[in-house]
Motif scaffolding. Structure first.
Motif, PDB file in Angstrom:
ATOM      1  N   ASN A 241       3.171  -0.540  -1.910  1.00  0.00           N
ATOM      2  CA  ASN A 241       1.997  -1.363  -1.567  1.00  0.00           C
ATOM      3  C   ASN A 241       1.010  -0.577  -0.713  1.00  0.00           C
ATOM      4  O   ASN A 241      -0.199  -0.611  -0.945  1.00  0.00           O
ATOM      5  CB  ASN A 241       2.422  -2.611  -0.785  1.00  0.00           C
ATOM      6  CG  ASN A 241       2.888  -3.721  -1.705  1.00  0.00           C
ATOM      7  OD1 ASN A 241       2.683  -3.650  -2.903  1.00  0.00           O
ATOM      8  ND2 ASN A 241       3.519  -4.730  -1.156  1.00  0.00           N
ATOM      9  N   LYS A 244      -0.765   1.658  -3.022  1.00  0.00           N
ATOM     10  CA  LYS A 244      -1.597   0.918  -3.978  1.00  0.00           C
ATOM     11  C   LYS A 244      -2.877   0.390  -3.334  1.00  0.00           C
ATOM     12  O   LYS A 244      -3.942   0.423  -3.920  1.00  0.00           O
ATOM     13  CB  LYS A 244      -0.807  -0.295  -4.505  1.00  0.00           C
ATOM     14  CG  LYS A 244      -0.181  -0.073  -5.836  1.00  0.00           C
ATOM     15  CD  LYS A 244       0.428  -1.304  -6.493  1.00  0.00           C
ATOM     16  CE  LYS A 244       0.928  -2.447  -5.694  1.00  0.00           C
ATOM     17  NZ  LYS A 244       1.799  -3.376  -6.395  1.00  0.00           N
ATOM     18  N   TYR A 245      -2.743  -0.120  -2.105  1.00  0.00           N
ATOM     19  CA  TYR A 245      -3.891  -0.770  -1.467  1.00  0.00           C
ATOM     20  C   TYR A 245      -4.627   0.143  -0.480  1.00  0.00           C
ATOM     21  O   TYR A 245      -5.346  -0.344   0.391  1.00  0.00           O
ATOM     22  CB  TYR A 245      -3.445  -2.088  -0.808  1.00  0.00           C
ATOM     23  CG  TYR A 245      -2.829  -3.027  -1.816  1.00  0.00           C
ATOM     24  CD1 TYR A 245      -3.606  -3.577  -2.839  1.00  0.00           C
ATOM     25  CD2 TYR A 245      -1.471  -3.327  -1.791  1.00  0.00           C
ATOM     26  CE1 TYR A 245      -3.044  -4.424  -3.792  1.00  0.00           C
ATOM     27  CE2 TYR A 245      -0.899  -4.170  -2.743  1.00  0.00           C
ATOM     28  CZ  TYR A 245      -1.690  -4.708  -3.740  1.00  0.00           C
ATOM     29  OH  TYR A 245      -1.137  -5.530  -4.687  1.00  0.00           O
ATOM     30  N   ASP A 269      -0.839   1.562   7.125  1.00  0.00           N
ATOM     31  CA  ASP A 269      -1.758   2.249   6.213  1.00  0.00           C
ATOM     32  C   ASP A 269      -3.206   2.096   6.674  1.00  0.00           C
ATOM     33  O   ASP A 269      -3.492   1.338   7.600  1.00  0.00           O
ATOM     34  CB  ASP A 269      -1.572   1.746   4.770  1.00  0.00           C
ATOM     35  CG  ASP A 269      -1.935   0.278   4.611  1.00  0.00           C
ATOM     36  OD1 ASP A 269      -3.037  -0.104   5.009  1.00  0.00           O
ATOM     37  OD2 ASP A 269      -1.088  -0.492   4.091  1.00  0.00           O
ATOM     38  N   ILE A 274      -5.621  -7.086   4.768  1.00  0.00           N
ATOM     39  CA  ILE A 274      -5.331  -8.399   4.161  1.00  0.00           C
ATOM     40  C   ILE A 274      -6.121  -9.448   4.944  1.00  0.00           C
ATOM     41  O   ILE A 274      -6.091  -9.443   6.188  1.00  0.00           O
ATOM     42  CB  ILE A 274      -3.813  -8.702   4.234  1.00  0.00           C
ATOM     43  CG1 ILE A 274      -3.025  -7.576   3.550  1.00  0.00           C
ATOM     44  CG2 ILE A 274      -3.483 -10.036   3.590  1.00  0.00           C
ATOM     45  CD1 ILE A 274      -1.570  -7.525   3.932  1.00  0.00           C
ATOM     46  N   ARG A 288      -0.645 -13.398  -4.782  1.00  0.00           N
ATOM     47  CA  ARG A 288      -1.457 -12.173  -4.779  1.00  0.00           C
ATOM     48  C   ARG A 288      -2.798 -12.509  -4.176  1.00  0.00           C
ATOM     49  O   ARG A 288      -3.377 -13.547  -4.501  1.00  0.00           O
ATOM     50  CB  ARG A 288      -1.664 -11.676  -6.212  1.00  0.00           C
ATOM     51  CG  ARG A 288      -0.506 -10.880  -6.736  1.00  0.00           C
ATOM     52  CD  ARG A 288      -0.697 -10.545  -8.185  1.00  0.00           C
ATOM     53  NE  ARG A 288      -0.550 -11.727  -9.017  1.00  0.00           N
ATOM     54  CZ  ARG A 288      -0.767 -11.721 -10.323  1.00  0.00           C
ATOM     55  NH1 ARG A 288      -1.143 -10.622 -10.922  1.00  0.00           N
ATOM     56  NH2 ARG A 288      -0.616 -12.807 -11.027  1.00  0.00           N
ATOM     57  N   ALA A 289      -3.267 -11.650  -3.320  1.00  0.00           N
ATOM     58  CA  ALA A 289      -4.609 -11.868  -2.784  1.00  0.00           C
ATOM     59  C   ALA A 289      -5.592 -11.696  -3.941  1.00  0.00           C
ATOM     60  O   ALA A 289      -5.309 -10.959  -4.887  1.00  0.00           O
ATOM     61  CB  ALA A 289      -4.896 -10.850  -1.697  1.00  0.00           C
ATOM     62  N   ALA A 292      -6.270  -8.262  -5.204  1.00  0.00           N
ATOM     63  CA  ALA A 292      -5.197  -7.619  -5.975  1.00  0.00           C
ATOM     64  C   ALA A 292      -5.126  -8.222  -7.368  1.00  0.00           C
ATOM     65  O   ALA A 292      -4.918  -7.535  -8.361  1.00  0.00           O
ATOM     66  CB  ALA A 292      -3.866  -7.811  -5.264  1.00  0.00           C
ATOM     67  N   SER A 300       2.190  -5.850 -11.120  1.00  0.00           N
ATOM     68  CA  SER A 300       1.753  -6.461  -9.869  1.00  0.00           C
ATOM     69  C   SER A 300       1.801  -7.969 -10.020  1.00  0.00           C
ATOM     70  O   SER A 300       0.893  -8.565 -10.577  1.00  0.00           O
ATOM     71  CB  SER A 300       0.325  -5.992  -9.579  1.00  0.00           C
ATOM     72  OG  SER A 300       0.023  -6.213  -8.248  1.00  0.00           O
ATOM     73  N   GLY A 302       2.996 -10.160  -7.401  1.00  0.00           N
ATOM     74  CA  GLY A 302       3.127 -10.897  -6.144  1.00  0.00           C
ATOM     75  C   GLY A 302       4.572 -11.225  -5.837  1.00  0.00           C
ATOM     76  O   GLY A 302       4.862 -12.184  -5.123  1.00  0.00           O
ATOM     77  N   GLY A 304       6.779  -8.530  -4.972  1.00  0.00           N
ATOM     78  CA  GLY A 304       7.307  -7.430  -4.160  1.00  0.00           C
ATOM     79  C   GLY A 304       7.657  -7.848  -2.736  1.00  0.00           C
ATOM     80  O   GLY A 304       8.786  -7.642  -2.284  1.00  0.00           O
ATOM     81  N   LEU A 305       6.708  -8.468  -2.049  1.00  0.00           N
ATOM     82  CA  LEU A 305       6.967  -8.822  -0.652  1.00  0.00           C
ATOM     83  C   LEU A 305       7.972  -9.962  -0.518  1.00  0.00           C
ATOM     84  O   LEU A 305       8.691 -10.037   0.483  1.00  0.00           O
ATOM     85  CB  LEU A 305       5.659  -9.162   0.064  1.00  0.00           C
ATOM     86  CG  LEU A 305       4.750  -7.952   0.329  1.00  0.00           C
ATOM     87  CD1 LEU A 305       3.465  -8.385   1.006  1.00  0.00           C
ATOM     88  CD2 LEU A 305       5.456  -6.900   1.190  1.00  0.00           C
TER      89      LEU A 305
HETATM   90  P1  ADP Z   1       1.960  -7.190  -5.583  1.00  0.00           P
HETATM   91  O1  ADP Z   1       2.902  -6.902  -6.666  1.00  0.00           O
HETATM   92  O2  ADP Z   1       0.764  -7.959  -6.019  1.00  0.00           O
HETATM   93  O3  ADP Z   1       1.613  -5.988  -4.768  1.00  0.00           O
HETATM   94  P2  ADP Z   1       3.375  -8.108  -3.249  1.00  0.00           P
HETATM   95  O4  ADP Z   1       4.256  -9.282  -3.065  1.00  0.00           O
HETATM   96  O5  ADP Z   1       3.959  -6.769  -3.001  1.00  0.00           O
HETATM   97  O6  ADP Z   1       2.757  -8.224  -4.690  1.00  0.00           O
HETATM   98  O7  ADP Z   1       2.119  -8.289  -2.312  1.00  0.00           O
HETATM   99  C1  ADP Z   1       1.467  -9.533  -2.268  1.00  0.00           C
HETATM  100  C2  ADP Z   1       0.009  -9.362  -1.918  1.00  0.00           C
HETATM  101  O8  ADP Z   1      -0.101  -8.876  -0.577  1.00  0.00           O
HETATM  102  C3  ADP Z   1      -0.687  -8.322  -2.764  1.00  0.00           C
HETATM  103  O9  ADP Z   1      -1.211  -8.902  -3.903  1.00  0.00           O
HETATM  104  C4  ADP Z   1      -1.770  -7.795  -1.853  1.00  0.00           C
HETATM  105  O10 ADP Z   1      -2.895  -8.632  -1.937  1.00  0.00           O
HETATM  106  C5  ADP Z   1      -1.180  -7.973  -0.463  1.00  0.00           C
HETATM  107  N1  ADP Z   1      -0.664  -6.706   0.108  1.00  0.00           N
HETATM  108  C6  ADP Z   1       0.606  -6.310   0.182  1.00  0.00           C
HETATM  109  N2  ADP Z   1       0.729  -5.127   0.809  1.00  0.00           N
HETATM  110  C7  ADP Z   1      -0.524  -4.765   1.153  1.00  0.00           C
HETATM  111  C8  ADP Z   1      -1.098  -3.624   1.855  1.00  0.00           C
HETATM  112  N3  ADP Z   1      -0.343  -2.632   2.318  1.00  0.00           N
HETATM  113  N4  ADP Z   1      -2.434  -3.610   2.014  1.00  0.00           N
HETATM  114  C9  ADP Z   1      -3.215  -4.603   1.561  1.00  0.00           C
HETATM  115  N5  ADP Z   1      -2.737  -5.695   0.914  1.00  0.00           N
HETATM  116  C10 ADP Z   1      -1.428  -5.784   0.709  1.00  0.00           C
END
Ligand code: ADP
Length: 338
Positions: A241, A244-245, A269, A274, A288-289, A292, A300, A302, A304-305
């Motif tokens: 992440n 990616k971001y 990072d 966010i 997902r924001a 994203a 992607s 949403g 992962g977290l």
């Molecule tokens: P995704 O597969 O969309 O990355 P995650 O569950 O990992 O799903 O993350 C959920 C959302 O949190 C992402 O869509 C993104 O908007 C935000 N996000 C996660 N990590 C970061 C980061 N390091 N910087 C900015 N936004 C983040």
């Protein structure tokens, strides 16, 4: 849910019936014992008089005393009975209210879990449907084209492969979630945190290099009891992440430090950050924001977290985030020391 409303009602009735059975049983015992006690007390003067010599004039009072005794016994029993009835009505009212709240309190967590589960199933089905629909319509359009060239067919296959890649990533994430729910601490072993984080870094190194992102690491040697693969996956998610971001040529800082009772792993990072509105939801499944979502990256979803949070909790730890839009995000994982 109406199912839960009727279950709450049935549970309330069940609780009330139990309380009332106890209360009525107890009241009837109290009634019988009290009646016997009153009767015994009231028969004492007559017994005493009966023991007097036959020629004692007081003995003529025996019959009157006996009549008074039965009248008094009837009145006292009546009072006792009505008091017990009032008491039971009061218990019925109080227990109905109490039982309803108790039934709701019992069923609410189950209701919430089921609601979350059905929301999850709906979200998962929706995410599965999107690539399938895209593939289906592309194939249909191309099949209708009688003059489909081999290069167009190749493009179709390429695009289909991309969609299959998305489906694969989604099914892997869903399997991870299901696997984590069954995992227990029994398989935990002592592992070194710097080693696990380095292992995770190696998995995302290629992506970092492609964006020319550099890392600054400060590692203290810390050990924890963990499932090594799951913990590595947690850091892959955080690092992936962060990359990616983040914009090209930025930096990611990883710190592993020892606190009083736990080990702390910080991934910071210099990415897009966010927003305040998204922050409370980013650990929710399928969240997902918007930024994203619009990019619609492969894999992607949403999830992962949500997986990262499950893994942290499985290890008795916590995960939190601080973020500033435009400046970057900091994820902090706290794990118990072994
Ligand atoms: P995704 O597969 O969309 O990355 P995650 O569950 O990992 O799903 O993350 C959920 C959302 O949190 C992402 O869509 C993104 O908007 C935000 N996000 C996660 N990590 C970061 C980061 N390091 N910087 C900015 N936004 C983040």
């Amino acid at each position: 849910m109406s199912l839960f409303r009727s279950a709450s009602f049935r549970l309330t009735v069940f609780y009330v019936l139990i309380v009332m059975a106890i209360s009525i049983g107890f009241s009837s015992v109290v009634y019988q014992l009290s009646k016997r006690e009153i009767s015994t007390c009231m028969s004492r003067p007559a017994t005493f008089i009966n023991q007097l010599p036959a020629d004692n004039p007081i003995r003529s009072l025996t019959r009157d005393l006996e009549r008074m005794r039965s009248e008094q016994l009837e009145t006292s029993s009546g009072h006792l009975l009505s008091n017990l009835v009032y008491l039971n009505i009061l218990i019925l009212l109080l227990s109905s209210v109490g039982s309803y709240f108790f039934a709701r309190w019992t069923l609410e967590p189950i209701e919430e879990t089921l609601e979350a589960q059905s929301r999850f199933t709906a979200d998962a089905s929706h995410e599965l449907k999107t690539p399938l629909t895209a593939m289906k319509s592309e194939i249909e359009v191309n099949l209708r084209d009688k003059k489909l060239t081999s290069s167009e067919a190749r493009d179709l296959l390429k695009s289909n492969l991309e969609e299959i890649g998305k489906l694969e990533a989604l099914s892997n994430a869903l399997l991870d979630l299901a696997r984590l729910e069954r995992k227990t601490s029994e398989s935990f072993q002592e592992i070194s945190l710097p080693e696990v984080v380095t292992g995770a870094y190696e998995k995302v190194e290629k992506l970092a290099l492609s964006k020319k992102i550099s890392f600054e690491n400060k590692f203290q040697q810390i050990k924890t009891l963990a499932d090594k693969d799951s913990l590595q996956e947690l850091f892959v998610i955080l690092l992936d992440n962060a990359i990616k971001y983040s914009p090209k040529n930025s930096k990611i800082f990883i710190t592993i430090q020892k606190e009083l009772r736990h080990g702390e792993i910080i991934v910071k990072d210099q990415g897009q950050g966010i927003s305040r509105e998204d922050l409370p939801h980013i650990f929710d499944r399928f969240y997902r924001a918007d930024s994203a979502r619009s990019k619609d990256k492969t894999g992607s979803y949403g999830l992962g977290l949500a997986i990262a949070k499950n893994i942290t909790e499985l290890h008795g730890g916590t995960i939190s985030v601080k973020s500033n839009v435009g400046k970057g995000s900091t994820f902090i994982v706290k794990l118990p020391l072994s």
